[in-house]
Scaffold this motif. Structure first.
Motif, PDB file in Angstrom:
ATOM      1  N   MET A   1       1.097  -1.038   0.019  1.00 58.18           N
ATOM      2  CA  MET A   1       0.074   0.116   0.015  1.00 58.18           C
ATOM      3  C   MET A   1       0.805   1.278  -0.079  1.00 58.18           C
ATOM      4  O   MET A   1       1.945   1.211   0.636  1.00 58.18           O
ATOM      5  N   PHE A   2       0.528   2.229  -0.638  1.00 59.08           N
ATOM      6  CA  PHE A   2       1.146   3.604  -0.792  1.00 59.08           C
ATOM      7  C   PHE A   2       0.379   4.673  -0.373  1.00 59.08           C
ATOM      8  O   PHE A   2      -0.904   4.450  -0.692  1.00 59.08           O
ATOM      9  N   LEU A   3       0.920   5.680   0.166  1.00 58.42           N
ATOM     10  CA  LEU A   3       0.113   6.979   0.515  1.00 58.42           C
ATOM     11  C   LEU A   3       1.021   8.052  -0.167  1.00 58.42           C
ATOM     12  O   LEU A   3       2.189   8.084   0.120  1.00 58.42           O
ATOM     13  N   ILE A   4       0.602   8.956  -0.747  1.00 60.11           N
ATOM     14  CA  ILE A   4       1.166   9.773  -1.441  1.00 60.11           C
ATOM     15  C   ILE A   4       0.627  11.439  -1.352  1.00 60.11           C
ATOM     16  O   ILE A   4      -0.409  11.476  -1.418  1.00 60.11           O
ATOM     17  N   ASP A   5       1.391  12.192  -0.794  1.00 63.25           N
ATOM     18  CA  ASP A   5       0.874  13.694  -0.653  1.00 63.25           C
ATOM     19  C   ASP A   5       1.731  14.488  -1.705  1.00 63.25           C
ATOM     20  O   ASP A   5       2.839  14.286  -1.813  1.00 63.25           O
ATOM     21  N   CYS A   6       0.948  15.406  -2.325  1.00 63.46           N
ATOM     22  CA  CYS A   6       1.510  16.347  -3.519  1.00 63.46           C
ATOM     23  C   CYS A   6       1.891  17.698  -2.963  1.00 63.46           C
ATOM     24  O   CYS A   6       1.083  18.086  -2.238  1.00 63.46           O
ATOM     25  N   LYS A   7       2.929  18.069  -3.400  1.00 63.55           N
ATOM     26  CA  LYS A   7       3.312  19.541  -3.356  1.00 63.55           C
ATOM     27  C   LYS A   7       3.972  20.015  -4.667  1.00 63.55           C
ATOM     28  O   LYS A   7       4.375  19.338  -5.274  1.00 63.55           O
ATOM     29  N   THR A   8       4.025  21.431  -4.755  1.00 59.40           N
ATOM     30  CA  THR A   8       4.725  21.819  -5.801  1.00 59.40           C
ATOM     31  C   THR A   8       5.790  22.669  -5.155  1.00 59.40           C
ATOM     32  O   THR A   8       5.915  22.882  -4.269  1.00 59.40           O
ATOM     33  N   LEU A   9       6.780  23.042  -6.118  1.00 64.43           N
ATOM     34  CA  LEU A   9       8.063  23.582  -5.595  1.00 64.43           C
ATOM     35  C   LEU A   9       8.523  24.622  -6.726  1.00 64.43           C
ATOM     36  O   LEU A   9       8.475  24.088  -7.879  1.00 64.43           O
ATOM     37  N   GLU A  10       8.587  25.941  -6.341  1.00 59.70           N
ATOM     38  CA  GLU A  10       8.688  27.028  -7.556  1.00 59.70           C
ATOM     39  C   GLU A  10       9.788  27.724  -7.344  1.00 59.70           C
ATOM     40  O   GLU A  10      10.158  28.473  -8.127  1.00 59.70           O
ATOM     41  N   ASN A  11      10.785  27.414  -6.439  1.00 51.21           N
ATOM     42  CA  ASN A  11      12.214  28.166  -6.234  1.00 51.21           C
ATOM     43  C   ASN A  11      13.190  27.531  -7.275  1.00 51.21           C
ATOM     44  O   ASN A  11      13.079  26.482  -7.690  1.00 51.21           O
ATOM     45  N   ASN A  37       2.442  -0.179   7.657  1.00 46.77           N
ATOM     46  CA  ASN A  37       2.589   0.545   6.397  1.00 46.77           C
ATOM     47  C   ASN A  37       3.891   1.555   6.188  1.00 46.77           C
ATOM     48  O   ASN A  37       4.059   2.249   7.083  1.00 46.77           O
ATOM     49  N   TYR A  38       4.854   1.734   5.241  1.00 45.99           N
ATOM     50  CA  TYR A  38       6.046   2.314   5.349  1.00 45.99           C
ATOM     51  C   TYR A  38       6.413   3.025   3.818  1.00 45.99           C
ATOM     52  O   TYR A  38       7.282   3.693   3.834  1.00 45.99           O
ATOM     53  N   ASN A  39       5.281   3.171   2.942  1.00 45.07           N
ATOM     54  CA  ASN A  39       5.639   3.585   1.885  1.00 45.07           C
ATOM     55  C   ASN A  39       4.567   4.914   1.640  1.00 45.07           C
ATOM     56  O   ASN A  39       3.985   4.983   0.982  1.00 45.07           O
ATOM     57  N   TYR A  40       5.287   5.919   2.422  1.00 47.97           N
ATOM     58  CA  TYR A  40       4.654   7.144   2.375  1.00 47.97           C
ATOM     59  C   TYR A  40       5.553   8.259   1.680  1.00 47.97           C
ATOM     60  O   TYR A  40       6.580   8.550   2.035  1.00 47.97           O
ATOM     61  N   PHE A  41       5.160   8.866   0.585  1.00 48.69           N
ATOM     62  CA  PHE A  41       5.604   9.578  -0.513  1.00 48.69           C
ATOM     63  C   PHE A  41       5.247  10.902  -0.370  1.00 48.69           C
ATOM     64  O   PHE A  41       4.195  11.310  -0.347  1.00 48.69           O
ATOM     65  N   LEU A  42       6.091  11.876  -0.545  1.00 52.76           N
ATOM     66  CA  LEU A  42       5.814  13.247  -0.974  1.00 52.76           C
ATOM     67  C   LEU A  42       5.824  12.967  -2.557  1.00 52.76           C
ATOM     68  O   LEU A  42       7.187  12.894  -2.957  1.00 52.76           O
ATOM     69  N   ALA A  43       5.063  13.721  -3.425  1.00 56.68           N
ATOM     70  CA  ALA A  43       5.124  13.686  -4.978  1.00 56.68           C
ATOM     71  C   ALA A  43       5.389  15.323  -4.925  1.00 56.68           C
ATOM     72  O   ALA A  43       4.371  15.873  -4.684  1.00 56.68           O
ATOM     73  N   ILE A  44       6.497  15.554  -5.618  1.00 54.62           N
ATOM     74  CA  ILE A  44       6.932  16.999  -5.550  1.00 54.62           C
ATOM     75  C   ILE A  44       7.122  17.542  -6.859  1.00 54.62           C
ATOM     76  O   ILE A  44       8.061  16.679  -7.823  1.00 54.62           O
ATOM     77  N   LEU A  45       6.398  18.410  -7.423  1.00 50.68           N
ATOM     78  CA  LEU A  45       6.558  18.986  -8.883  1.00 50.68           C
ATOM     79  C   LEU A  45       7.521  19.838  -9.024  1.00 50.68           C
ATOM     80  O   LEU A  45       7.188  20.943  -8.020  1.00 50.68           O
ATOM     81  N   TYR A  46       8.378  19.863  -9.542  1.00 47.44           N
ATOM     82  CA  TYR A  46       9.621  20.776  -9.611  1.00 47.44           C
ATOM     83  C   TYR A  46       9.974  20.996 -10.884  1.00 47.44           C
ATOM     84  O   TYR A  46      10.549  19.763 -11.679  1.00 47.44           O
ATOM     85  N   GLN A  47      10.107  22.073 -11.538  1.00 47.34           N
ATOM     86  CA  GLN A  47      10.471  22.267 -12.938  1.00 47.34           C
ATOM     87  C   GLN A  47       9.989  21.358 -14.004  1.00 47.34           C
ATOM     88  O   GLN A  47      10.730  20.737 -15.009  1.00 47.34           O
ATOM     89  N   ASN A  48       8.507  21.360 -13.855  1.00 42.91           N
ATOM     90  CA  ASN A  48       7.775  20.358 -14.749  1.00 42.91           C
ATOM     91  C   ASN A  48       7.998  19.067 -14.674  1.00 42.91           C
ATOM     92  O   ASN A  48       8.058  18.214 -15.307  1.00 42.91           O
ATOM     93  N   ASN A  49       8.902  18.279 -13.633  1.00 42.21           N
ATOM     94  CA  ASN A  49       9.173  16.991 -13.189  1.00 42.21           C
ATOM     95  C   ASN A  49       8.643  16.623 -12.175  1.00 42.21           C
ATOM     96  O   ASN A  49       8.404  17.472 -10.923  1.00 42.21           O
ATOM     97  N   VAL A  50       8.204  15.177 -11.882  1.00 40.59           N
ATOM     98  CA  VAL A  50       7.820  14.853 -10.580  1.00 40.59           C
ATOM     99  C   VAL A  50       8.520  14.080  -9.980  1.00 40.59           C
ATOM    100  O   VAL A  50       9.129  13.095 -10.433  1.00 40.59           O
ATOM    101  N   TYR A  51       8.988  14.278  -8.652  1.00 42.64           N
ATOM    102  CA  TYR A  51       9.898  13.543  -7.801  1.00 42.64           C
ATOM    103  C   TYR A  51       9.242  12.900  -6.854  1.00 42.64           C
ATOM    104  O   TYR A  51       8.432  13.463  -5.947  1.00 42.64           O
TER     105      TYR A  51
END
Length: 82
Positions: A1-11, A37-51
């Motif tokens: 199982m995965f849990l993903i929170d999304c953020k954006t980064l614009e600097n 469960n241990y698959n907790y991710f931040l999905a970070i959108l930075y310079q049009n790429n997702v990390y």
């Protein structure tokens, strides 16, 4: 199982401040861990790429920032239409 929170980064520096992780997200991560469960991710959108960054209690305690330049984008050209 995965849990993903999304953020954006614009600097331009690519430095994501971990203070931007909200308290409810930290509580969710801890509850998720208590349930085995241990698959907790931040999905970070930075310079049009997702990390994807694995978010852990240790990461939050030992670091104040994450440098996106130390990670490999898992999804490139997020907004480009094909």
């Amino acid at each position: 199982m995965f849990l993903i929170d999304c953020k954006t980064l614009e600097n331009k520096s690519g430095t994501f401040n971990l203070d931007r992780v909200e308290q409810n997200q930290i509580f969710s991560m801890k509850k998720f861990n208590r349930c085995g469960n241990y698959n907790y991710f931040l999905a970070i959108l930075y310079q049009n790429n997702v990390y994807f960054v694995l978010l852990t209690k240790k990461l939050l305690e030992e670091n104040k920032t994450i440098n996106m330049k130390n990670y490999i984008a898992l999804w490139r050209n997020f907004y480009d239409k094909k």
